[in-house]
Write a protein that holds these residues in place. Structure first.
Motif, PDB file in Angstrom:
ATOM      1  N   ALA A  90       4.707  19.048 -37.133  1.00 21.22           N
ATOM      2  CA  ALA A  90       4.407  17.923 -36.250  1.00 21.22           C
ATOM      3  C   ALA A  90       5.700  17.396 -35.636  1.00 21.22           C
ATOM      4  O   ALA A  90       6.772  17.518 -36.226  1.00 21.22           O
ATOM      5  CB  ALA A  90       3.709  16.818 -37.030  1.00 21.22           C
ATOM      6  N   GLN A  91       5.583  16.787 -34.452  1.00 15.59           N
ATOM      7  CA  GLN A  91       6.781  16.308 -33.770  1.00 15.59           C
ATOM      8  C   GLN A  91       6.935  14.800 -33.850  1.00 15.59           C
ATOM      9  O   GLN A  91       7.990  14.297 -34.229  1.00 15.59           O
ATOM     10  CB  GLN A  91       6.755  16.758 -32.302  1.00 15.59           C
ATOM     11  CG  GLN A  91       6.806  18.268 -32.177  1.00 15.59           C
ATOM     12  CD  GLN A  91       7.242  18.705 -30.795  1.00 15.59           C
ATOM     13  OE1 GLN A  91       8.115  18.104 -30.186  1.00 15.59           O
ATOM     14  NE2 GLN A  91       6.644  19.755 -30.289  1.00 15.59           N
TER      15      GLN A  91
ATOM     16  N   ASP B 218       4.598  12.298 -35.466  1.00 16.68           N
ATOM     17  CA  ASP B 218       3.400  11.916 -36.195  1.00 16.68           C
ATOM     18  C   ASP B 218       3.757  10.814 -37.175  1.00 16.68           C
ATOM     19  O   ASP B 218       4.795  10.858 -37.830  1.00 16.68           O
ATOM     20  CB  ASP B 218       2.837  13.132 -36.944  1.00 16.68           C
ATOM     21  CG  ASP B 218       1.373  12.955 -37.324  1.00 16.68           C
ATOM     22  OD1 ASP B 218       1.084  11.999 -38.073  1.00 16.68           O
ATOM     23  OD2 ASP B 218       0.532  13.751 -36.887  1.00 16.68           O
TER      24      ASP B 218
ATOM     25  N   GLN C 139       6.298  16.073 -40.452  1.00 11.27           N
ATOM     26  CA  GLN C 139       7.415  16.369 -39.560  1.00 11.27           C
ATOM     27  C   GLN C 139       8.484  17.186 -40.282  1.00 11.27           C
ATOM     28  O   GLN C 139       9.682  16.959 -40.141  1.00 11.27           O
ATOM     29  CB  GLN C 139       8.011  15.069 -39.018  1.00 11.27           C
ATOM     30  CG  GLN C 139       7.026  14.249 -38.207  1.00 11.27           C
ATOM     31  CD  GLN C 139       7.663  13.012 -37.627  1.00 11.27           C
ATOM     32  OE1 GLN C 139       8.711  13.069 -36.996  1.00 11.27           O
ATOM     33  NE2 GLN C 139       7.033  11.864 -37.821  1.00 11.27           N
TER      34      GLN C 139
ATOM     35  N   ASP D 111       0.487  20.396 -38.220  1.00  8.28           N
ATOM     36  CA  ASP D 111       0.517  19.147 -37.461  1.00  8.28           C
ATOM     37  C   ASP D 111      -0.852  18.480 -37.454  1.00  8.28           C
ATOM     38  O   ASP D 111      -1.093  17.548 -36.694  1.00  8.28           O
ATOM     39  CB  ASP D 111       1.004  19.385 -36.024  1.00  8.28           C
ATOM     40  CG  ASP D 111       0.088  20.332 -35.246  1.00  8.28           C
ATOM     41  OD1 ASP D 111      -0.964  20.734 -35.785  1.00  8.28           O
ATOM     42  OD2 ASP D 111       0.435  20.690 -34.106  1.00  8.28           O
TER      43      ASP D 111
ATOM     44  N   ARG E 154      12.527  18.485 -39.956  1.00  6.11           N
ATOM     45  CA  ARG E 154      12.531  19.341 -38.767  1.00  6.11           C
ATOM     46  C   ARG E 154      13.943  19.707 -38.313  1.00  6.11           C
ATOM     47  O   ARG E 154      14.222  20.862 -38.004  1.00  6.11           O
ATOM     48  CB  ARG E 154      11.786  18.614 -37.637  1.00  6.11           C
ATOM     49  CG  ARG E 154      12.048  19.147 -36.234  1.00  6.11           C
ATOM     50  CD  ARG E 154      11.321  18.344 -35.201  1.00  6.11           C
ATOM     51  NE  ARG E 154       9.902  18.615 -35.279  1.00  6.11           N
ATOM     52  CZ  ARG E 154       9.313  19.661 -34.677  1.00  6.11           C
ATOM     53  NH1 ARG E 154      10.042  20.508 -33.970  1.00  6.11           N
ATOM     54  NH2 ARG E 154       8.029  19.853 -34.763  1.00  6.11           N
TER      55      ARG E 154
END
Length: 367
Positions: free
Chosen positions: A147-148, A150, A156, A173, A198
């Motif tokens: 996920a970017q 979230d 993430q 995600d 990430r």
């Protein structure tokens, strides 16, 4: 205080560690590289953004009392501008570092090394050793599903699971899930799980080579450490409970679609020309004739592709996010892919054909 180093060696070291430097400069020193003598000779370089930290050893001469910091990006640009294989000299005097080669001289601002944030190393509880190319493939097979932005912060990152002779990576995600695993040469006692942020995953992937040089992974309680020869990446881990991903992976799927990976990829790419920019939705119609891929947009433009495939199951129509399918097809390396389905409202399972160590779950989309 005078320093000297080789252009190629310093360039390689700085390029490895530059990614950890803070770009937003909430603290000016976080944009700097700390330069000081190495424990066993040479020079030690360090960067950090307080969430992760790089350290690297490189050849060079440096006074024992030298401990300074300078902009890592400016120093890298200066060193790269030097002639190939040249020896570069630098002098630290007060709040300036003078760097010179040939007829060129640069004066860069410095900050004291003692003001650089110290990274508290956690006690390593267990380690595993894997070839860099194998770990690189593991990351590439899964990291795209992280996920970017979230609110579920634990999504993430990438979940690493070491157990027995297996190292597994899992990312999701909430709309798709990627799982891949590789074999370990030496077994791990018990089960170790860490969620790697990430940025640390991206930094590690950027620095892994495509050969079988070893990388040692050390698991601390709140950190994870990757040793890549002369460079070491330390990262905090994400606290939180990762979803029970094994329950998400569908089983007992009555329908199976086997299709050439490149054929399906090209078909999806072509229909994507008119797919909605917002939803990127496509429909797949499956039946005795194989597979049809269709899409439309708000301007009532349409695209349709007939894909030659082998399908075993009832007639079915199901919608997906175009980008999710393409991401999976881009990382699978076999010529064909196998897609398992239950019905038009259930997640699909995408694997290589024949199946390997990776599995991908994609949720359906209402169109």
């Amino acid at each position: 205080m005078e320093l000297s180093f080789n252009r190629e060696a310093m360039t390689d070291a700085l390029q490895r560690i530059v990614g950890a430097a803070e770009k937003r400069l909430t603290m000016p020193i976080l944009g700097n590289v700390r330069v000081r003598p190495g424990e066993t000779g040479g020079m030690r370089l360090e960067t950090t953004d307080l969430e992760l930290a790089w350290s690297a050893r490189t050849e060079g001469t440096i006074p024992a009392e030298c401990d300074t910091t300078v902009s890592v990006r400016k120093l890298l640009d200066v060193v790269k501008a030097a002639p190939a294989d040249s020896d570069i000299r630098a002098e630290v005097d007060g709040e300036r570092m003078s760097v010179g080669f040939g007829g060129s001289r640069f004066s860069l601002a410095t900050l004291p090394g003692e003001d650089f944030p110290d990274w508290e190393a956690g006690a390593i509880g267990a380690t595993v050793v894997v070839p860099q190319n194998r770990l690189r493939r593991l990351l590439e097979a899964t990291m795209f599903s992280m996920a970017q932005q979230d609110v579920r912060y634990y999504l993430q990152g990438l979940l690493l699971v070491a157990t027995g002779h297996t190292l597994r990576a899992v990312a999701t995600d909430g709309h798709r899930l990627a799982l891949s695993e590789i074999e370990l040469d030496s077994p791990v006692e018990g089960r170790i799980e860490r969620i790697v942020p990430r940025k640390a995953v991206a930094e590690l992937r950027r620095n892994l080579s495509d050969d079988d040089q070893a990388v040692q992974i050390g698991f601390a309680e709140d950190q994870i450490v990757f040793e890549l020869g002369p460079a070491v990446l330390r990262s905090k881990v994400i606290e939180g409970r990762f979803p029970d991903y094994e329950r998400v992976i569908p089983t007992d799927l009555p329908a199976t679609l086997v299709v050439e990976r490149e054929v399906l990829k090209q078909a999806l790419t072509r229909v994507g020309i008119v797919a909605s920019d917002k939803y990127r939705g496509v429909r797949m119609i499956l039946g005795p004739e194989g597979c049809q891929v269709l899409t439309h947009n708000a301007d009532r433009e349409e695209a349709q592709e007939t894909v030659e495939a082998s399908y075993d199951g009832p007639e079915m129509e199901i919608g997906f996010n175009l980008g999710y399918l393409l991401d999976v097809l881009n990382v699978i390396e076999t010529d064909s892919v196998r897609i398992g389905l239950r019905d038009g409202n259930s997640s699909i399972l995408v694997q290589a054909e024949p199946p390997g160590g990776s599995r991908y779950v994609v949720m359906p989309m209402r169109l």
